[in-house]
Design a protein around this motif. Sequence first.
Motif, PDB file in Angstrom:
ATOM      1  N   UNK A 136       0.714  -1.343  -0.049  1.00  0.00           N
ATOM      2  CA  UNK A 136      -0.039   0.040  -0.085  1.00  0.00           C
ATOM      3  C   UNK A 136       1.018   1.568  -0.016  1.00  0.00           C
ATOM      4  N   UNK A 137       2.019   1.178   0.476  1.00  0.00           N
ATOM      5  CA  UNK A 137       2.887   2.150   0.290  1.00  0.00           C
ATOM      6  C   UNK A 137       3.371   2.797  -0.732  1.00  0.00           C
ATOM      7  N   UNK A 138       2.945   1.965  -1.792  1.00  0.00           N
ATOM      8  CA  UNK A 138       3.256   2.331  -3.389  1.00  0.00           C
ATOM      9  C   UNK A 138       2.049   3.223  -3.848  1.00  0.00           C
ATOM     10  N   UNK A 139       1.062   3.286  -2.881  1.00  0.00           N
ATOM     11  CA  UNK A 139      -0.222   3.883  -3.631  1.00  0.00           C
ATOM     12  C   UNK A 139      -0.658   5.031  -2.748  1.00  0.00           C
ATOM     13  N   UNK A 140      -0.691   5.136  -1.313  1.00  0.00           N
ATOM     14  CA  UNK A 140      -1.191   6.006  -0.390  1.00  0.00           C
ATOM     15  C   UNK A 140      -0.040   6.677   0.324  1.00  0.00           C
ATOM     16  N   UNK A 141      -0.232   8.232   0.483  1.00  0.00           N
ATOM     17  CA  UNK A 141       0.911   8.733   1.624  1.00  0.00           C
ATOM     18  C   UNK A 141       0.242   8.359   2.745  1.00  0.00           C
ATOM     19  N   UNK A 142       1.165   8.786   3.732  1.00  0.00           N
ATOM     20  CA  UNK A 142       1.115   8.516   5.190  1.00  0.00           C
ATOM     21  C   UNK A 142       0.218   9.516   6.080  1.00  0.00           C
ATOM     22  N   UNK A 143      -0.495   9.088   6.723  1.00  0.00           N
ATOM     23  CA  UNK A 143      -1.573   9.874   7.606  1.00  0.00           C
ATOM     24  C   UNK A 143      -0.813  10.664   8.513  1.00  0.00           C
ATOM     25  N   UNK A 144      -1.487  11.190   9.402  1.00  0.00           N
ATOM     26  CA  UNK A 144      -1.287  11.744  10.672  1.00  0.00           C
ATOM     27  C   UNK A 144      -2.066  11.619  11.780  1.00  0.00           C
ATOM     28  N   UNK A 145      -1.944  12.178  12.960  1.00  0.00           N
ATOM     29  CA  UNK A 145      -2.648  11.890  14.028  1.00  0.00           C
ATOM     30  C   UNK A 145      -3.807  12.872  14.342  1.00  0.00           C
ATOM     31  N   UNK A 146      -4.004  14.063  13.332  1.00  0.00           N
ATOM     32  CA  UNK A 146      -4.957  14.765  13.326  1.00  0.00           C
ATOM     33  C   UNK A 146      -6.373  14.352  13.391  1.00  0.00           C
ATOM     34  N   UNK A 147      -6.437  13.178  12.629  1.00  0.00           N
ATOM     35  CA  UNK A 147      -7.813  12.602  12.793  1.00  0.00           C
ATOM     36  C   UNK A 147      -7.863  11.383  13.690  1.00  0.00           C
ATOM     37  N   UNK A 148      -6.914  11.070  14.522  1.00  0.00           N
ATOM     38  CA  UNK A 148      -6.963   9.935  15.483  1.00  0.00           C
ATOM     39  C   UNK A 148      -7.804  10.458  16.927  1.00  0.00           C
ATOM     40  N   UNK A 149      -9.094  10.694  16.362  1.00  0.00           N
ATOM     41  CA  UNK A 149     -10.169  11.277  17.371  1.00  0.00           C
ATOM     42  C   UNK A 149     -11.184  10.224  17.594  1.00  0.00           C
ATOM     43  N   UNK A 150     -12.081  10.433  18.568  1.00  0.00           N
ATOM     44  CA  UNK A 150     -13.376   9.887  18.619  1.00  0.00           C
ATOM     45  C   UNK A 150     -14.342  10.881  18.330  1.00  0.00           C
TER      46      UNK A 150
END
Length: 342
Positions: A136-150
């Motif tokens: 998948x690392x050939x397809x998508x960029x890395x995310x971040x923790x800004x959306x690591x929310x409930x």
Amino acid sequence: MAPAKTVRVAAAQLAPDLHSCKGTLAKVLNAIDEAAGKGVELIVFPETFVPYYPYFSFVLPPVASGKEHMRLYEEAVVVPGPVTALVAERARAANMVVVLGVTERDHGSLYNAQLVFDADGQLVLKRRKITPTFHERMIWGQGDAAGLKVAKTAVGKVGALACWEHYNPLARYALMAQHEEIHCSQFPGSLVGPIFAEQIEVTIRHHALESGCFVVNATGWLDDAQIAAIEPQEKLQAALRDGCLTAIVSPEGVYLAEPLRSGEGIVVADLDMSLITKRKRMMDSVGHYARPELLSLAINSKPGQCRHAMSKMPGDVEDRPTFMAEGKEHEFLGELETASNN
């Protein structure tokens, strides 16, 4: 005593349209309508279901995947955009919380994104998979923790993670510490083989037990014709079979409906929300069972950015005499630190 709150939820196991975002979106909208007819209040769809999970990247070498990668760019979802507007409208009409996995296009990059629409149609959470897995690392960029929310929704506190993010215990703990009540997990399905389904089972049941929350898990499905279209070589087609387990689990680690392991369908179950307290009475991982003075989690919740505003840019000709005059080096470094913190 007031009666315990009950929430009816659904997990959808569907085959995407591998040729068209519109085709897959139509299946999403139809599934929402079908679930609404059953009184469902929350529905979860598979990982990056719209337009489709990039199965091709698991079996094609990079040198041969350019055409399919470009096509995925063309079909990917802009957030917000026409796709999210249609899903929001249908969620509002059905009075249903919708958790949808999409391949998101943000200018020149793609991301594995999870979208949570509240029952009024509002997009209350967009998050990106922190680290794409293997191919998948050939397809998508890395995310971040800004959306690591409930997200607080009409059915309760909803958290979401995608696939092997569940093997990142700190990511799971971040949601647990926000007291998620319904955890929505998404996997691609039709991948790796039977062992993948076995791993999913262990993963979602463990998270339910550890977090003391319900887990609603959705995996995708590919039929034989779709598998052959992705990979004509029969010996490699096994890599695109099985690996499906669409299921709903209680905080006690119990299946609340028969899991769906093959074919298309919707799993429906009623959640007795009082079971959360029943489980946490015995073991609350982020409460009386936690030892924050010994072990705790630090989260950088700032969105990842490639541009940062600075009050004065190093290298500006007119600033050089002021910044770099004798004795001014510490002032220069201090201003850089202040700007970066802002």
